[in-house]
Motif scaffolding. Sequence first.
Motif, short mmCIF file in Angstrom:
data_model
loop_
_atom_site.label_atom_id
_atom_site.label_comp_id
_atom_site.label_asym_id
_atom_site.label_seq_id
_atom_site.Cartn_x
_atom_site.Cartn_y
_atom_site.Cartn_z
N VAL A 18 -3.27 5.39 6.52
CA VAL A 18 -3.46 5.87 4.99
C VAL A 18 -3.23 7.32 5.42
O VAL A 18 -2.59 8.08 4.24
CB VAL A 18 -5.06 5.66 4.77
CG1 VAL A 18 -5.25 6.41 3.62
CG2 VAL A 18 -5.12 4.08 4.59
N ALA A 41 -3.00 5.99 -5.43
CA ALA A 41 -3.72 5.83 -4.02
C ALA A 41 -4.83 4.62 -4.27
O ALA A 41 -5.29 3.97 -3.30
CB ALA A 41 -4.28 7.16 -3.93
N ASP A 42 -5.60 4.87 -5.36
CA ASP A 42 -6.80 3.74 -5.56
C ASP A 42 -6.39 2.51 -5.52
O ASP A 42 -6.96 1.60 -4.97
CB ASP A 42 -7.39 4.12 -6.94
CG ASP A 42 -6.47 3.95 -8.10
OD1 ASP A 42 -5.23 4.16 -7.92
OD2 ASP A 42 -6.98 3.78 -9.37
N THR A 60 -0.62 10.10 2.81
CA THR A 60 -1.11 11.27 1.66
C THR A 60 -1.47 12.56 2.10
O THR A 60 -2.00 12.51 3.57
CB THR A 60 -2.41 10.63 1.06
OG1 THR A 60 -2.58 11.62 -0.09
CG2 THR A 60 -3.58 10.18 1.88
N PHE A 102 0.74 4.27 -2.90
CA PHE A 102 0.72 5.77 -2.51
C PHE A 102 1.89 6.64 -3.10
O PHE A 102 1.55 7.63 -3.46
CB PHE A 102 0.52 6.01 -0.88
CG PHE A 102 -0.80 5.61 -0.63
CD1 PHE A 102 -1.84 6.86 -0.58
CD2 PHE A 102 -1.59 4.63 -0.30
CE1 PHE A 102 -3.09 6.99 -0.39
CE2 PHE A 102 -2.75 4.28 0.27
CZ PHE A 102 -3.82 5.55 0.04
N PHE A 111 -8.80 11.84 2.42
CA PHE A 111 -8.63 10.57 3.65
C PHE A 111 -8.72 11.31 4.95
O PHE A 111 -8.19 10.39 5.79
CB PHE A 111 -7.35 9.95 3.05
CG PHE A 111 -7.43 9.31 1.76
CD1 PHE A 111 -8.02 8.06 1.52
CD2 PHE A 111 -6.74 9.90 0.48
CE1 PHE A 111 -8.01 7.19 0.53
CE2 PHE A 111 -6.58 9.30 -0.67
CZ PHE A 111 -7.39 8.04 -0.62
N ILE A 148 -5.60 1.77 -1.81
CA ILE A 148 -6.78 1.42 -1.02
C ILE A 148 -7.41 -0.13 -1.48
O ILE A 148 -7.77 -0.67 -0.41
CB ILE A 148 -7.86 2.47 -1.27
CG1 ILE A 148 -7.39 3.99 -0.83
CG2 ILE A 148 -9.24 2.15 -0.72
CD1 ILE A 148 -6.92 4.10 0.69
N GLN A 149 -7.22 -0.42 -2.54
CA GLN A 149 -7.54 -1.68 -3.13
C GLN A 149 -6.77 -2.77 -2.20
O GLN A 149 -7.35 -3.67 -1.86
CB GLN A 149 -7.38 -1.95 -4.53
CG GLN A 149 -8.54 -1.29 -5.54
CD GLN A 149 -8.18 -1.21 -6.90
OE1 GLN A 149 -7.31 -2.12 -7.19
NE2 GLN A 149 -8.81 -0.53 -7.63
N CYS A 204 -6.78 3.76 9.38
CA CYS A 204 -7.29 5.24 8.99
C CYS A 204 -6.02 6.10 9.16
O CYS A 204 -5.64 7.03 8.40
CB CYS A 204 -8.28 5.97 9.77
SG CYS A 204 -9.96 5.13 9.30
N ILE A 259 -5.69 -2.28 0.87
CA ILE A 259 -6.26 -2.60 2.20
C ILE A 259 -7.61 -3.12 2.32
O ILE A 259 -7.87 -3.98 3.09
CB ILE A 259 -6.34 -1.14 2.82
CG1 ILE A 259 -4.76 -0.40 2.97
CG2 ILE A 259 -6.90 -1.16 4.09
CD1 ILE A 259 -4.74 1.01 3.24
N GLU A 260 -8.38 -3.06 1.16
CA GLU A 260 -9.86 -3.47 1.28
C GLU A 260 -9.60 -4.87 1.09
O GLU A 260 -10.37 -5.75 1.51
CB GLU A 260 -10.63 -2.70 0.07
CG GLU A 260 -11.13 -1.46 0.32
CD GLU A 260 -11.69 -0.67 -0.75
OE1 GLU A 260 -11.67 -1.18 -2.08
OE2 GLU A 260 -12.30 0.36 -0.70
N ALA A 285 1.02 -1.26 0.02
CA ALA A 285 -0.12 -0.06 0.19
C ALA A 285 0.87 1.31 0.05
O ALA A 285 0.57 2.33 -0.60
CB ALA A 285 -0.79 -0.02 1.32
#
Length: 334
Positions: free
Chosen positions: A324, A294-295, A328, A289, A333, A298-299, A321, A301-302, A285
């Motif tokens: 992340v 960034a997308d 950034t 970043f 966020f 996040i994927q 949180c 982490i998801e 991750a």
Amino acid sequence: MKRLLSALFILCSFSQIYAQKGVAFLTGGNLRTVFDVAKTQNKYVFLEAYAPTCHVCNAFKPTFENAQVGNFYNQNFVSYKLDMTSAEATAFLQKQKIYIPSTPTLLFFDKNVKLMHIAVMGEQFNTPQVLVDAASKALSPQNRSTAYKASFLAGNRDNNFLIEYANFARITKDTAQNIAAMDAYFRQIPKKQLASNTSFLVLQKLVMSDENGLFKYLITHLTEFYGKFDKKDVNQAAENILMYSLYSSAGNRYSIAKVNEVKANLAKAGVNAQAIQGRVWMAEARAYFKAKQADKGIQVIESLLKTTKSTPSAKEYAFLCEFVKGLTSDKCFE
């Protein structure tokens, strides 16, 4: 005043047991007392890092009771048994930035708590002469382990020395010097020795970077190593080195390509996909970043949350949180 009186009391007790056979380990005080007594007697300090349940440590007890060993240590050192299961040992070693790989380990300091020498013991070293030699080395400014760095910088490239230096660097948590010593070791060993017993032991005990040539040979010649050593041990050695690297300061700067390389190598070492995800997600991750993707970060982490068997707690969500937000400055966020 209380501290001085305590030191004097211990000194008197110490003097009474000094004449006993073997090393006169100070009892009834603590580490502060040990160094106070050392200053009073103008001696160095010897600490035996041991564990009460360590069978090797228990096997060393008669050796420490040897008269030859006792005479040498009692003449030069104030000695103390440092119980590795105690809070005292944990706090002291953390402050000194010392990692104890196994017990017993011999630690030698001057009276001002400056490290002089470290010697890791094993069953094969359990002789009076080895103990005397270790203490003698500690007393020699040119030969003690704290002189290794200067010797290395001066050009010492003896293989046995490089192994000792890398081990000392690992114990004192000096990763940069460990890497330098192991890189030098790899550069000079013949190709036919890359999978030797010694090289495999070095991989198991000393190599801390997956950029080391010896590791690169291991991970690309696993079948050769499997033919010589237990497959489980080979995979564990590779996995350990990868994890050292991943969780090092260098790991915080990994690119996406490097993270993918680590993931592929962990798979080669027999680590399953879910375990790899659980170990690599932070570096992965972070790398996304850093690459302004960034997308995808996040994927990562998801995806981790989806494969987690239990629902993350409020504290775990808060940690994610904060993680992340630390990657950034994008206000979306916050």
